[in-house]
Design a protein around this motif. Structure first.
Motif, mmCIF file in Angstrom:
data_model
loop_
_atom_site.group_PDB
_atom_site.id
_atom_site.type_symbol
_atom_site.label_atom_id
_atom_site.label_comp_id
_atom_site.label_asym_id
_atom_site.label_seq_id
_atom_site.Cartn_x
_atom_site.Cartn_y
_atom_site.Cartn_z
ATOM 1 N N SER A 93 4.002 31.847 17.226
ATOM 2 C CA SER A 93 5.316 32.071 17.843
ATOM 3 C C SER A 93 6.311 32.731 16.894
ATOM 4 N N ASN A 94 6.135 32.567 15.597
ATOM 5 C CA ASN A 94 7.045 33.172 14.619
ATOM 6 C C ASN A 94 6.401 34.326 13.856
ATOM 7 N N VAL A 95 5.350 34.866 14.443
ATOM 8 C CA VAL A 95 4.596 35.938 13.787
ATOM 9 C C VAL A 95 4.689 37.216 14.622
ATOM 10 N N THR A 96 4.892 38.333 13.955
ATOM 11 C CA THR A 96 4.903 39.645 14.602
ATOM 12 C C THR A 96 3.635 40.396 14.225
ATOM 13 N N ILE A 97 2.955 40.943 15.228
ATOM 14 C CA ILE A 97 1.732 41.697 14.984
ATOM 15 C C ILE A 97 1.861 43.077 15.623
ATOM 16 N N ARG A 98 1.793 44.105 14.790
ATOM 17 C CA ARG A 98 1.802 45.484 15.276
ATOM 18 C C ARG A 98 0.408 46.070 15.083
ATOM 19 N N LEU A 99 -0.152 46.562 16.162
ATOM 20 C CA LEU A 99 -1.479 47.164 16.120
ATOM 21 C C LEU A 99 -1.339 48.667 16.045
ATOM 22 N N ILE A 100 -1.982 49.283 15.097
ATOM 23 C CA ILE A 100 -1.982 50.733 15.044
ATOM 24 C C ILE A 100 -3.378 51.212 15.423
ATOM 25 N N THR A 101 -3.430 51.968 16.504
ATOM 26 C CA THR A 101 -4.703 52.359 17.104
ATOM 27 C C THR A 101 -4.940 53.851 16.944
ATOM 28 N N VAL A 152 -5.593 33.843 10.396
ATOM 29 C CA VAL A 152 -5.294 32.430 10.117
ATOM 30 C C VAL A 152 -5.027 32.232 8.626
ATOM 31 N N HIS A 153 -5.896 32.782 7.794
ATOM 32 C CA HIS A 153 -5.729 32.646 6.347
ATOM 33 C C HIS A 153 -4.379 33.202 5.896
ATOM 34 N N LEU A 154 -4.023 34.370 6.394
ATOM 35 C CA LEU A 154 -2.789 35.016 5.949
ATOM 36 C C LEU A 154 -1.546 34.303 6.477
ATOM 37 N N VAL A 155 -1.598 33.831 7.709
ATOM 38 C CA VAL A 155 -0.455 33.066 8.250
ATOM 39 C C VAL A 155 -0.241 31.804 7.421
ATOM 40 N N LYS A 156 -1.315 31.126 7.082
ATOM 41 C CA LYS A 156 -1.196 29.898 6.285
ATOM 42 C C LYS A 156 -0.707 30.179 4.868
ATOM 43 N N SER A 157 -0.860 31.426 4.420
ATOM 44 C CA SER A 157 -0.371 31.781 3.086
ATOM 45 C C SER A 157 1.060 32.311 3.124
ATOM 46 N N GLY A 158 1.670 32.341 4.316
ATOM 47 C CA GLY A 158 3.078 32.719 4.417
ATOM 48 C C GLY A 158 3.373 34.044 5.083
ATOM 49 N N ILE A 159 2.352 34.753 5.544
ATOM 50 C CA ILE A 159 2.570 36.050 6.184
ATOM 51 C C ILE A 159 3.117 35.848 7.605
ATOM 52 N N SER A 160 4.174 36.591 7.921
ATOM 53 C CA SER A 160 4.758 36.498 9.271
ATOM 54 C C SER A 160 4.824 37.857 9.958
ATOM 55 N N ASP A 161 4.452 38.913 9.242
ATOM 56 C CA ASP A 161 4.513 40.264 9.801
ATOM 57 C C ASP A 161 3.195 40.971 9.496
ATOM 58 N N PHE A 162 2.480 41.365 10.550
ATOM 59 C CA PHE A 162 1.173 41.993 10.396
ATOM 60 C C PHE A 162 1.200 43.432 10.891
ATOM 61 N N ILE A 163 0.520 44.298 10.161
ATOM 62 C CA ILE A 163 0.192 45.643 10.615
ATOM 63 C C ILE A 163 -1.328 45.731 10.547
ATOM 64 N N ILE A 164 -1.962 45.863 11.692
ATOM 65 C CA ILE A 164 -3.422 45.795 11.748
ATOM 66 C C ILE A 164 -3.972 47.095 12.311
ATOM 67 N N GLY A 165 -4.827 47.747 11.531
ATOM 68 C CA GLY A 165 -5.501 48.946 12.000
ATOM 69 C C GLY A 165 -6.657 48.572 12.907
ATOM 70 N N VAL A 166 -6.632 49.091 14.120
ATOM 71 C CA VAL A 166 -7.671 48.762 15.100
ATOM 72 C C VAL A 166 -8.442 50.037 15.426
ATOM 73 N N GLY A 167 -9.614 50.154 14.886
ATOM 74 C CA GLY A 167 -10.459 51.319 15.101
ATOM 75 C C GLY A 167 -11.665 51.245 14.190
ATOM 76 N N GLY A 168 -12.676 52.049 14.501
ATOM 77 C CA GLY A 168 -13.861 52.105 13.657
ATOM 78 C C GLY A 168 -14.750 50.886 13.732
ATOM 79 N N SER A 169 -14.633 50.123 14.820
ATOM 80 C CA SER A 169 -15.381 48.862 14.897
ATOM 81 C C SER A 169 -16.821 49.074 15.346
ATOM 82 N N ALA A 170 -17.662 48.085 15.027
ATOM 83 C CA ALA A 170 -19.045 48.069 15.483
ATOM 84 C C ALA A 170 -19.201 47.173 16.701
ATOM 85 N N THR A 171 -18.098 46.761 17.296
ATOM 86 C CA THR A 171 -18.091 45.701 18.309
ATOM 87 C C THR A 171 -17.592 46.188 19.663
ATOM 88 N N ASN A 172 -17.849 45.367 20.684
ATOM 89 C CA ASN A 172 -17.382 45.657 22.041
ATOM 90 C C ASN A 172 -17.232 44.326 22.777
#
Length: 371
Positions: free
Chosen positions: A181-189, A117-137
């Motif tokens: 709707s105008n944001v692209t999110i690529r997850l790298i797992t 949310v913070h990054l979208v509001k600051s103008g980010i429209s393209d995300f690359i998010i590393g998904v791994g190493g979490s403490a969650t389920n």
């Protein structure tokens, strides 16, 4: 001789860059005429941000996120104003949570949604998010809450967005969700596990995050039940189990696309060109086990290495569920632990152990050249 050193991070001990820098001096002492190409990498877990920021010419920054588990709530990311990269592990990773407080059913991923949310509001429209190493389920419901979704039980009571409540969710409200709707999110797992079942997030990774064996079956059933009602196609996706189901949540709630982390990173660091001049490739991670064969960094690098170039692995430890080497394109694997000790002592000695192992392997290579 040219040696390409391309390790992943050693979880809870050293970053990928620190591993590469620790290995080089030992190898260099034994092989003073060798050339070295240091290529620290990530596969979606810790280290991915560092591996990609420089190659994509992104500026590293930090932002404070209320539901991050770092001491002051600061989370690193990298951005050029339009594209941003971050790791979910920086928000709710295993390393961020003290050992005596690890409970994947009670730790929230809400901070991940808040960061988006913070990054979208600051103008980010393209995300690359590393998904791994979490403490969650939690299947990503905490992240979804951070985006504005709300979850209710059969009595209409709002539920806290944690894994423990997945089995109680009967209604999902998207009334106040962030418009993506105008944001692209690529997850790298870093894995290709599905969300549920014997090879899913809970059965494979729950134990290392703090789940007891008696909890696993019920937790997996609750995860499956929730997604069967909300997004039944998502659990079938390869990689949807990454990050305790964060990958599934990102697809279902944010329209994200899952990509193989190691292949994405190797493309970005120009691996295919750099490996052509190598005589030997060294890979590594904190603990290599059978799960490492399912898309994690060492095997991912080995599979992209031309067959004429040898690949060896140097790891913190090797689990006994590994088949005999060579396997997965790796000719041999070496653990660095030199003596018995408690885990904290072993983790703190990683640099010295890497140097010593690198020196011994270098001496072995020198010996083989003289035969």
């Amino acid at each position: 001789m040219r040696i390409l050193i391309a390790p992943d991070s050693f979880k809870e001990s050293l970053s990928a860059k620190e591993v590469a820098l620790a290995l080089k001096p030992g190898l260099e002492k034994a092989l003073p005429d060798a050339d070295f190409d240091l290529m620290p990498i990530g596969d979606g877990g810790e280290g991915t941000l560092d591996a990609l920021a420089e190659n994509l010419n992104l500026e590293k920054k930090t932002v404070k996120i209320p539901h991050a588990y770092t001491g002051d709530g600061s989370v690193p990311y990298a951005s050029n104003g339009q594209t941003a990269i971050f790791e979910m592990a920086a928000v709710c990773g295993l390393e961020q949570v003290p050992k005596d407080k690890r409970n994947p059913l009670c730790i929230t991923t809400q901070g991940v949604g808040e960061l988006i949310v913070h990054l979208v509001k600051s103008g980010i429209s393209d995300f690359i998010i590393g998904v791994g190493g979490s403490a969650t389920n939690d299947g990503g419901i905490g992240m979804a809450y951070g985006l504005g979704y709300r979850f209710y039980d059969s009595e209409g009571r709002e539920l806290e967005p944690i894994g423990a409540n997945l089995g109680h969710v009967k209604k999902v409200s998207s009334k106040n969700k962030l418009d993506l709707s105008n944001v692209t999110i690529r997850l790298i797992t870093d894995v290709d596990n599905p969300l549920c079942g014997l090879n899913g997030a809970t059965y494979i990774f729950g134990g290392q995050k703090g789940l007891s064996p008696s909890q696993v079956k019920k937790v997996d059933q609750n995860m499956a039940q929730f997604y069967q009602g909300f997004a039944p196609e998502v659990p079938k996706l390869a990689g949807s189990g990454a990050g305790g189901g964060m990958a599934a949540g990102m697809v279902a709630f944010a329209g994200a696309e899952i990509k193989s982390g190691i292949d994405f990173v190797l493309d970005c660091v120009d691996f295919d060109q750099r490996v052509k001049t190598a005589d030997l490739v060294i890979v590594g991670e904190g603990r290599m086990d059978n799960q490492s064969l399912s898309g994690k960094a060492p095997v991912g690098v080995a599979k992209r290495t031309p067959s004429a170039i040898s690949v060896i692995a140097i790891c913190g430890s090797l689990k006994n569920d590994l088949p005999d080497f060579p396997v997965g394109g790796i000719s041999a694997a070496f653990p660095i632990i030199g003596q018995l000790g408690d885990l904290d002592q072993i983790l703190s000695s990683a640099k010295e152990n890497l140097y010593r192992t690198g020196l011994n392997i270098g001496n072995l290579i020198k010996l083989s050249q003289s035969l």
